[in-house]
Design an enzyme around this catalytic site. Structure first.
Site, PDB file in Angstrom:
ATOM      1  N   THR A   1       0.830  -1.193   0.000  1.00 24.53           N
ATOM      2  CA  THR A   1       0.000   0.000   0.000  1.00 24.53           C
ATOM      3  C   THR A   1       0.872   1.253   0.000  1.00 24.53           C
ATOM      4  O   THR A   1       2.032   1.233   0.414  1.00 24.53           O
ATOM      5  CB  THR A   1      -0.888   0.072   1.244  1.00 24.53           C
ATOM      6  OG1 THR A   1      -0.063   0.291   2.405  1.00 24.53           O
ATOM      7  CG2 THR A   1      -1.702  -1.179   1.427  1.00 24.53           C
ATOM      8  N   ASP A   2       0.277   2.334  -0.436  1.00 23.50           N
ATOM      9  CA  ASP A   2       0.809   3.654  -0.131  1.00 23.50           C
ATOM     10  C   ASP A   2       0.405   3.956   1.306  1.00 23.50           C
ATOM     11  O   ASP A   2      -0.290   3.175   1.960  1.00 23.50           O
ATOM     12  CB  ASP A   2       0.250   4.687  -1.104  1.00 23.50           C
ATOM     13  CG  ASP A   2       1.117   5.927  -1.220  1.00 23.50           C
ATOM     14  OD1 ASP A   2       1.893   6.210  -0.279  1.00 23.50           O
ATOM     15  OD2 ASP A   2       1.029   6.628  -2.240  1.00 23.50           O
ATOM     16  N   TRP A   3       0.825   5.101   1.822  1.00 23.17           N
ATOM     17  CA  TRP A   3       0.590   5.433   3.220  1.00 23.17           C
ATOM     18  C   TRP A   3      -0.723   6.212   3.341  1.00 23.17           C
ATOM     19  O   TRP A   3      -0.820   7.352   2.923  1.00 23.17           O
ATOM     20  CB  TRP A   3       1.756   6.262   3.758  1.00 23.17           C
ATOM     21  CG  TRP A   3       2.913   5.473   4.288  1.00 23.17           C
ATOM     22  CD1 TRP A   3       3.421   5.526   5.557  1.00 23.17           C
ATOM     23  CD2 TRP A   3       3.726   4.515   3.593  1.00 23.17           C
ATOM     24  NE1 TRP A   3       4.489   4.653   5.685  1.00 23.17           N
ATOM     25  CE2 TRP A   3       4.698   4.021   4.498  1.00 23.17           C
ATOM     26  CE3 TRP A   3       3.734   4.002   2.295  1.00 23.17           C
ATOM     27  CZ2 TRP A   3       5.658   3.066   4.141  1.00 23.17           C
ATOM     28  CZ3 TRP A   3       4.679   3.046   1.942  1.00 23.17           C
ATOM     29  CH2 TRP A   3       5.619   2.598   2.864  1.00 23.17           C
TER      30      TRP A   3
ATOM     31  N   GLY B   1       0.184   1.591   5.296  1.00 16.44           N
ATOM     32  CA  GLY B   1      -0.555   2.746   5.798  1.00 16.44           C
ATOM     33  C   GLY B   1      -1.997   2.712   5.370  1.00 16.44           C
ATOM     34  O   GLY B   1      -2.302   2.770   4.184  1.00 16.44           O
TER      35      GLY B   1
END
Length: 742
Positions: free
Chosen positions: A263-265, A284
């Site tokens: 994931t991205d944050w 995140g």
């Protein structure tokens, strides 16, 4: 971290001393990696499996201490290794040993049209990551430049999928040659920043596969990237981080990606979706633990306690969990468990040399009337104007913000290069948004100025009178609403009253050079009045030295634009068709952003709509002149399993050594489906001495003639006639040759 690394070394030594028969399979480096993964997976408890697939701090995930597997550390780093943050807060940790070299932004790298430099970039970045014990560099960014108002365009590689693909592969290979994982981002369709967590992209299958996915496909299939970071936005009404089509079908199915999808944050998803739709590591998310300020928020991540409870209750299978853990372990064996990877080093002169070289080759000379540049060696007084001549550009902009060991400003670079012989004067001219600190890190340069805009303007105009040259260093900066994560620009115009100031300066001094610092196109309504225009990008630590070298003529500019600079925003397909910002749904929670322009992005739209750009894709001048002539091919008919090679003669007809980028575009004369008029399918950068001629060969195969057939969901090349177009920019393709596919 040190103790965990020591533990694995001790385990290895114990096993070796006791004899090969007692060495655990997962520690036996003579065994195949997949066999070692099977072995360690069989030894892990449920808690240990859950622990390795989600974050334990802002930038790390737990290892398996009992088995000697270290923690995994990530770091933001498309352009440099970011300073350490506090364990659990978005603030600088205040350390003194985490400065770095800032490399030019990826728009500049793309503008070099030099894949070898992309490899040097990756190696240097990987070495800095290794020295700082970072295992995953969160980059490169490779989303397509769909609109010039995209706030994060400076982190990406331009508008063309072929150029981005050719530049990203050596970048990834360079990083990973150091034993550090690259992480291709943001997968996919993260082409603007506004409402990035709330917009659902509606795009045709053809545009998806022909425009927005090729760079990611190249990263996976050719670059063999070890990690992919999924985007914030939605596609097909699913978050990209847990997306059945993007992650399960395309990334892991069609492309056979064997790494980690992370994931991205700060993404939005659910445990159910994360389990089913391909998320491997959760770094995140907006969970109850974060929202309610729990002591250990990471235990409340979707792939943490909720996932464990679901497994214990029988809701989720161990098979799905083991597949995620297997991918994470594979990443560990490539990084933290690789005892032979380099130690790395930081802030070396070799890294500064790479940064400067990329800057020099990426700077684009857009206009040079009267051969105003390079600067005349007999000049006595030069006035430098503009806040960007003194403003730090390695900070701000979001996750690409860096704490650098040094950053040479354009003003200091010019003084260092010319100061002994030339009087360098400075006038600020305007004041922009002033950042004094970022994420708790306070800058060395405080740019606050109490003078009025009129006072600043008047000072610059008075000093411009009588100067041999006026060098205006302006453009954008990395503040919110310009080139910055999380925000898009409001329009194409320059901020802070720069247009009026440029007009006034041009009226009092005919020898004006405008240096545009940005990662985006800007409107230049005054371009006819300013004889020399230079696109300088965000050039990193060596910004001033690279720029001074080009302006003074020590380096002959060879950069070519990696995106189209339109005359006005309405000349961009996404805006001409009123697709931005999109249409809010009735519940006001999601906005549908329809890519109505389809395949017609950048120069493809220029051809389709017959607009005239301010400066064309692939365009860039030199201090010398080149002739590209005598296009021929090794055959007139190409078979489906064969190749065709095009050859041109390139001659440096000027008086300076320099480099030219030969560009090959293909035009399909007749197709069953609509196609752009031309598409980039090959290029080569050639360095020539004055009077020297070289042959440049560019070879293509059937893939260069193919389009994505959305009816059959496959790539198709149709028999028939094609035209090869060769030149040095989309506005200058004077050489053409017909050939057939059969």
């Amino acid at each position: 971290m040190y103790m965990k690394k020591l533990l694995i070394s001790c385990l290895l030594l114990i096993g070796m001393n006791a004899g090969a028969q007692t060495l655990p399979t997962y520690l036996d480096e003579t065994k195949p990696v997949e066999q070692r993964i099977d072995d360690v997976l069989s030894r892990m408890t449920l808690d240990e499996k859950i622990a390795v697939i989600h974050a334990q701090s802002k930038f790390s995930a737990a290892g398996v201490p009992r088995l000697g597997i270290p923690d995994l550390w990530t770091d933001d780093g498309p352009h440099g290794i970011r300073p350490n943050t506090l364990w659990d807060k978005w603030r600088d940790a205040g350390q003194t040993n985490d400065s770095c070299v800032a490399f030019p932004a990826l728009t500049c790298l793309a503008a070099t049209w030099n894949p070898a430099l992309a490899g040097d970039y990756g190696v240097s970045l990987g070495e800095e990551a290794r020295y700082r014990s970072k295992d995953v560099v969160l980059g490169p960014g490779m989303n397509i430049y769909r609109s010039p108002i995209g706030g994060r365009n400076f982190e990406y590689l331009g508008e063309d999928p072929f150029l981005a693909s050719r530049m990203v592969v050596p970048y990834i290979q360079g990083i990973q040659s150091t034993g550090t994982a690259a992480c291709a981002k943001h997968f996919a369709l993260n082409n603007e920043e506004a409402f990035r967590k709330r917009y659902n992209v509606v795009v045709s299958d053809r545009a998806l596969h022909e425009i927005y996915l090729p760079a990611f496909k190249a990263a996976v299939e050719e670059g063999k990237v070890w990690a992919v970071m999924c985007a914030y936005n939605l596609y097909n009404n699913q978050p990209c981080c847990a997306n059945d089509v993007l992650v399960n079908k395309i990334l892991k199915g069609d492309w056979k990606f064997d790494g980690v999808a992370m994931t991205d944050w700060g993404v939005h998803t659910t445990t159910d979706d994360a389990v089913k739709y391909g998320m491997d590591m959760e770094f995140g998310t907006h969970t109850d633990g974060l929202a309610k300020g729990k002591d250990n928020a990471y235990e409340y991540y979707y792939l943490a306690r909720p996932y464990k409870e679901g497994i214990l209750s029988g809701k989720y299978s161990m098979k799905d969990l083991d597949e995620k853990v297997r991918r994470v372990l594979r990443l560990h064996f490539r990084t933290t468990m690789n005892r032979h990877r380099a130690y790395g080093f930081m802030c070396s002169e070799a890294h500064y040399d790479v940064a400067r070289k990329i800057g020099e080759e990426g700077i684009v000379l857009l206009q040079n009337k009267r051969s105003l540049l390079p600067l005349n060696a007999n000049a006595k007084r030069i006035l430098v104007v503009g806040e960007n001549a003194i403003k730090p550009m390695t900070v701000g902009g979001g996750s690409s913000s860096l704490k650098v060991q040094r950053e040479v400003s354009p003003l200091d670079g010019l003084k260092a290069r010319l100061g002994d012989k030339v009087q360098i004067d400075y006038a600020r001219g305007y004041v922009g948004d002033t950042i004094v600190s970022y994420s708790g890190y306070r800058f060395n340069t405080d740019l606050r100025d109490n003078r009025s805009a009129e006072e600043l303007k008047r000072e610059a105009i008075e000093k411009a009178k009588g100067a041999d040259y006026v060098i205006f260093v302006g453009g954008l900066n990395k503040c919110d609403g310009q080139d910055a994560e999380g925000y898009d620009r409001k329009g194409l115009e320059l901020p802070y009253g720069q247009n009026e100031l440029i007009e006034a300066l041009a009226a009092v001094n005919k020898n004006m050079v405008y240096v545009n610092v940005s990662g985006n196109a800007v409107a230049m309504p005054w371009h006819a009045k300013v004889p020399a225009i230079v696109q300088a990008w965000f050039l990193g630590s060596e910004a001033g030295n690279a720029l001074a070298a080009v302006l003074a003529g020590d380096a002959n500019p060879s950069g070519k634009l990696p995106f189209t600079m339109p005359a006005k925003l309405e000349d961009v397909g996404a805006h001409a068709l009123d697709t931005y910002p999109g249409t809010w749904r009735k519940d006001k929670k999601i906005i549908d952003r329809e890519y109505k322009e389809g395949l017609y992005v950048g120069y493809r739209w220029v051809d389709h709509a017959k607009t005239t750009p301010l400066f064309a894709f692939g365009y860039g001048l030199s201090y010398t002149q080149f002739k590209i002539a005598n296009l021929r091919a090794d055959k007139t008919t190409m078979t489906r399993d064969g190749k065709i090679t095009f050859t041109v003669d390139v001659t440096n007809t000027g008086r300076r050594a320099g480099a030219e980028v030969v560009q090959l575009y293909i035009h399909d004369k007749e197709s069953s489906l609509e196609r752009p008029y031309k598409e980039l399918k090959g290029f080569d950068k050639v360095y020539l001495q004055p009077g020297e001629t070289r042959q440049v060969n560019i070879t293509i195969d059937v893939k260069a003639l193919s389009f994505y057939n959305d009816k059959t969901q496959s790539w198709t090349a149709e028999d028939g006639e094609f035209v090869a177009l060769v030149g040095n920019g989309t506005n200058n393709l004077k050489n053409s040759l017909k050939f057939r596919l059969q």
